[in-house]
Design a protein around this motif. Sequence first.
Motif, mmCIF file in Angstrom:
data_model
loop_
_atom_site.group_PDB
_atom_site.id
_atom_site.type_symbol
_atom_site.label_atom_id
_atom_site.label_comp_id
_atom_site.label_asym_id
_atom_site.label_seq_id
_atom_site.Cartn_x
_atom_site.Cartn_y
_atom_site.Cartn_z
ATOM 1 N N PRO A 70 0.609 -1.221 -0.558
ATOM 2 C CA PRO A 70 0.211 0.114 0.487
ATOM 3 C C PRO A 70 0.832 1.102 -0.161
ATOM 4 N N GLN A 71 1.910 1.110 0.741
ATOM 5 C CA GLN A 71 2.842 2.709 0.782
ATOM 6 C C GLN A 71 3.112 2.864 -0.464
ATOM 7 N N ARG A 72 3.281 2.187 -1.917
ATOM 8 C CA ARG A 72 3.574 2.183 -2.793
ATOM 9 C C ARG A 72 2.181 3.317 -4.082
ATOM 10 N N ALA A 73 1.459 3.643 -3.304
ATOM 11 C CA ALA A 73 0.076 4.344 -3.782
ATOM 12 C C ALA A 73 0.360 5.157 -2.480
ATOM 13 N N GLU A 74 0.638 5.399 -1.970
ATOM 14 C CA GLU A 74 0.774 7.258 -1.228
ATOM 15 C C GLU A 74 0.431 8.130 -1.988
ATOM 16 N N ARG A 75 1.573 8.584 -2.493
ATOM 17 C CA ARG A 75 2.358 9.850 -3.079
ATOM 18 C C ARG A 75 1.346 9.524 -4.869
ATOM 19 N N PRO A 76 1.028 9.019 -4.970
ATOM 20 C CA PRO A 76 0.153 8.795 -6.666
ATOM 21 C C PRO A 76 -0.781 9.591 -6.008
ATOM 22 N N LEU A 77 -1.957 8.575 -4.425
ATOM 23 C CA LEU A 77 -2.650 9.076 -4.647
ATOM 24 C C LEU A 77 -3.103 10.391 -3.925
ATOM 25 N N ALA A 78 -2.146 10.904 -3.613
ATOM 26 C CA ALA A 78 -1.641 12.366 -3.030
ATOM 27 C C ALA A 78 -2.262 13.401 -3.989
ATOM 28 N N GLY A 79 -2.235 12.870 -5.044
ATOM 29 C CA GLY A 79 -2.079 14.088 -6.415
ATOM 30 C C GLY A 79 -3.478 13.741 -7.180
ATOM 31 N N PHE A 80 -4.223 12.411 -7.058
ATOM 32 C CA PHE A 80 -5.451 12.195 -7.180
ATOM 33 C C PHE A 80 -6.562 13.085 -5.936
ATOM 34 N N LEU A 81 -5.920 12.942 -5.012
ATOM 35 C CA LEU A 81 -7.165 13.932 -3.683
ATOM 36 C C LEU A 81 -7.336 14.915 -4.230
ATOM 37 N N THR A 82 -6.461 16.030 -4.861
ATOM 38 C CA THR A 82 -6.457 17.405 -4.789
ATOM 39 C C THR A 82 -6.812 17.288 -6.333
ATOM 40 N N TRP A 83 -6.867 16.273 -7.497
ATOM 41 C CA TRP A 83 -7.203 16.673 -8.403
ATOM 42 C C TRP A 83 -8.581 16.340 -8.057
ATOM 43 N N ALA A 84 -9.729 15.436 -7.641
ATOM 44 C CA ALA A 84 -11.067 15.238 -7.112
ATOM 45 C C ALA A 84 -10.791 16.149 -6.633
ATOM 46 N N ALA A 85 -10.447 16.858 -5.337
ATOM 47 C CA ALA A 85 -11.178 18.437 -4.595
ATOM 48 C C ALA A 85 -11.197 19.466 -5.429
ATOM 49 N N ALA A 86 -10.458 19.681 -5.965
ATOM 50 C CA ALA A 86 -11.090 20.536 -6.800
ATOM 51 C C ALA A 86 -11.469 20.869 -7.873
ATOM 52 N N GLY A 87 -11.664 19.394 -8.522
ATOM 53 C CA GLY A 87 -12.740 19.487 -9.926
ATOM 54 C C GLY A 87 -14.176 18.863 -9.435
ATOM 55 N N ASP A 88 -14.651 19.033 -8.195
ATOM 56 C CA ASP A 88 -16.099 19.042 -7.433
ATOM 57 C C ASP A 88 -16.703 18.031 -8.414
ATOM 58 N N THR A 89 -16.551 17.011 -8.910
ATOM 59 C CA THR A 89 -17.420 15.702 -9.723
ATOM 60 C C THR A 89 -17.402 15.207 -8.785
ATOM 61 N N PRO A 90 -18.599 14.373 -8.801
ATOM 62 C CA PRO A 90 -19.383 13.396 -7.730
ATOM 63 C C PRO A 90 -19.122 12.437 -8.008
ATOM 64 N N TRP A 91 -18.998 12.009 -9.116
ATOM 65 C CA TRP A 91 -18.313 10.586 -9.345
ATOM 66 C C TRP A 91 -16.381 10.170 -8.774
ATOM 67 N N ALA A 92 -16.245 11.487 -9.078
ATOM 68 C CA ALA A 92 -14.225 11.759 -8.883
ATOM 69 C C ALA A 92 -14.242 11.750 -7.051
ATOM 70 N N SER A 93 -15.311 12.604 -6.202
ATOM 71 C CA SER A 93 -14.806 12.799 -5.313
ATOM 72 C C SER A 93 -15.310 11.022 -4.126
ATOM 73 N N ALA A 94 -16.939 10.549 -4.782
ATOM 74 C CA ALA A 94 -16.450 9.566 -4.748
ATOM 75 C C ALA A 94 -15.132 8.304 -4.736
ATOM 76 N N VAL A 95 -14.457 8.148 -6.449
ATOM 77 C CA VAL A 95 -13.791 7.307 -5.973
ATOM 78 C C VAL A 95 -12.430 7.597 -5.330
ATOM 79 N N ALA A 96 -12.323 8.782 -5.421
ATOM 80 C CA ALA A 96 -11.060 9.153 -3.984
ATOM 81 C C ALA A 96 -11.656 8.836 -2.468
ATOM 82 N N LEU A 97 -12.202 8.628 -1.965
ATOM 83 C CA LEU A 97 -13.159 8.290 -0.763
ATOM 84 C C LEU A 97 -12.328 7.028 -0.613
ATOM 85 N N ARG A 98 -13.135 6.161 -1.784
ATOM 86 C CA ARG A 98 -12.874 4.941 -1.951
ATOM 87 C C ARG A 98 -12.098 4.406 -2.028
#
Length: 909
Positions: A728-756
């Motif tokens: 799981p540690q190999r996912a931490e850095r890529p996920l950080a970028g995805f989370l900022t993108w999802a938060a800034a984009g503010d589309t429901p499906w992307a926010s849901a995938v970020a939570l997943r």
Amino acid sequence: MSRLWGRESERAELARLAALAQSGRSGVLVVRGVAGAGKTALLDQVVHDLVEQGAGDVRVLRVTGVEAETALAFAALQRLLRPVEDRLGGLPAAQAAALRGALGLAEVEERERFLVGLAVLTLLSDLAAERPALCLVDDAHWLDAASSETLLFAARRVEAEGVSMVFAAREGFEAPGLPELMLGGLERHVADGLLAERVPDLSPELRERIVEESSGNPLALIELASGLSAEQRAGRADPPAALPVTERVLATFGGRIDALPRTARLVLTIAAAEGTGDLGTVLRAARLLGGSAEDLDAAGQAGLLRVAGDTIAFRHPLIRSAAYQGAPLTTRLSVHEALAAVVAGDRRAWHLAAAATAPDESIALELEQAAERARQRGAPAAAVSAYEQAARLSPGQAEQARRTTLAAQSAITAGRVEQAAALAERAVELSQDPRLRAGLALVRASVAAQRGTPRGAARLLIDDAAPVAGEDPGLALSLLVVAAGSAWSSGEHAELRQAAGLAAALASRASEDEPAAGAVAVLGSLADGDHAGALPVLRRFVATVRTRPPGSLYVRLLAGDLALLLGDDEAALELAAADVARARERGQAGALPASLRILAQAQAMAGLRHDAAATVAEARTFARDTGQSHGLGALAAITAGIAAVQGDEDGCRASATAAAGGAGHSGGVAEVTASAHGALGLLDLALGRYEQALRRLEEVVRGPAGHTGAALSAVPDLVEAAVRADAPQRAERPLAGFLTWAAAGDTPWASAVALRCRALLAPAEAAGELYAQAVRLHEKGGRPFQRARTELLYGEWLRRSRRRSDARAPLRSALEIFERLDAAPWAERTRAELRASGGVAPAATAGTDALGRLTPQELQIVRLAAAGLSNRDIAAQLFLSHRTVEYHLYKAYPKLGIGSRSELTRFQW
């Protein structure tokens, strides 16, 4: 007509095509052979056989390409369709106007070049509705480019019209994708019989030698023997030394021409240079040079040509070549000068050019006007030739540069990539004018893209945008939009930042009519990961383009791509669908591939897999037809993604390989390659190859396209692969970028995938609430495949948490979506999980999807029919004939389990 020796199998093949048309189907064939192989005789025999068989109900349209007309736009098409010009009124208005303009029957308005091809297809279909049509095109290698392109466009689309088309040509006639028949030499015994019939007084030894040296070429057999003296035929004198067949035949014809009186040779040269065979034109020019009709009689008595009514016809095209090439240069110059004095328009311009021995601005201007007329009629290839010749005849360097630039721009429009490249380089050497060089930068960038080597194109555009930014900000912005798109997809970060910087300077003083400046200005920061600052600006840009009248195609395509990057599939669908509809309405086939690519990608993301497959298929067809093969890689990447969702390993790998190959060499397009590798990573994940999936997806996220939508889409797959690979540690850095993108984009499906994704990495006790929030957000819509995956993971978590009954609802929802998407491995995994939770897992329901039984083209047609469009309207939109539309509808009905158009309302479209 004289007897055709041999060719039984070839006659049978052409008879099959004619019979196909008589049965209401269509067929196309390219008959290839060297000069003198008997192509014309074979076509004559086909027509003769039809008459002999009493097939008078077959309409034959026939034309022969003429070397002298190769620079004249639609010259051959005019002659082919002259007998049916009265039928143009029955065409749809836009098609009728385009075809009338092409044929010189109406005032010229600027037309999309492929609209003429669609008009010809519709016309042939209409004619065949009355009686079968056979279209014969002889010497197709000498068709003018506009006629060739138009007829090939129609030929690739005939299917169920009752139209058969035959092109007879030497090498040099390009017709990729069409079936071919090679016309070789006659068999030895057939050649011997032909020679014995036509030249019976040959000695046996000489007949054997001629058969051998001619390689069975019918024209060579007859002409080589006929050109021998009586002593040579009897074997009392040696025949000429061996030469290549064509040269020997030309020499034979040349000898006959040389034997004519001087004025007869002159008039023969005039007829060869005039090209169309118009008797009045030839005689008027002849009188200016001292020739007369008696001179034509002399040429006719020598067996070189014949006059029928008001038309002159050479007995063979090689005679025309011998008459013109054998004339002294001074004679050819005088002939063209005389012809220019008795004709008008484009023909006058080209004869003046052929007579010119030094630069002449008046002639250059006439050629430029001819080029402009060709461009407006939808014949950019003809415009290239005229602009290029105008540039050569321009006395001043500035005009040479300007006209060469126009030639380069027309060449890229015509799909002549290498010619466009050479012309652009020549123009760059001729001029330092910033505006001219800016226009050339767009050509050179287009060349790079179509060669599949887009890296470096952004630099060209940026370098030439800066000098014109003050004087012409609109032009500068156009260059920067293209530069930013090229740099973005190719992973050229330095160029992207520079384009963004120049666009920012323009944005500070741009009017509201130039919203693209602000969008391009933030792309550099977006590549650096500043989603919070960039995405709101891009959302406003997309919203602006959605609500305003259409502007530049470059800007609209940018908006569509950015909508996909934002995860706003609804906006991407709307923008792309509007662009596709606009291009269809205007007959702009060249604009379709890029818009269809965005539409297909948005459809795939929205779970409309059948629609996406149909759109990709159509985009491929138009990309090939319009010379935009550089776009095939991106289309293959979309197909790879669909196959990955379905677990189709062979299909995914084949499409991914095609995508990587289609992305070109020398770096290719980083985003396309990343999309293809991302599809393979998703496939590995679906098939349980977690470590392999993780490695592949890490390459995508860390590669040169790590800032693009392809990399962002790969992150959720990477997170799941990392968790399942116990890393799981190999996912931490890529996920950080995805989370900022999802938060800034503010589309429901992307926010849901970020939570997943957060739930996958969270402690078990904290994951449940994250999953639950994600499921609730997914209910707002968007990307059904992602929703089903979230529901599957939530169901798995609930079962592991001993909440088996609670797990069944999300699992059933996930299974329904996976089955609808034909996502077999995901559905099977969900089915197993549902059984483990104590629920009833229904068996797989393969083959119940009615739409899945349709071909991509059938699906497109039935959708449009269900929307209420007539067959003619559907045909115009899809660049097909209305009879092909009707054919596919009746093939689709049984697959859908219905019997008529009215029953299409049963389906959810």
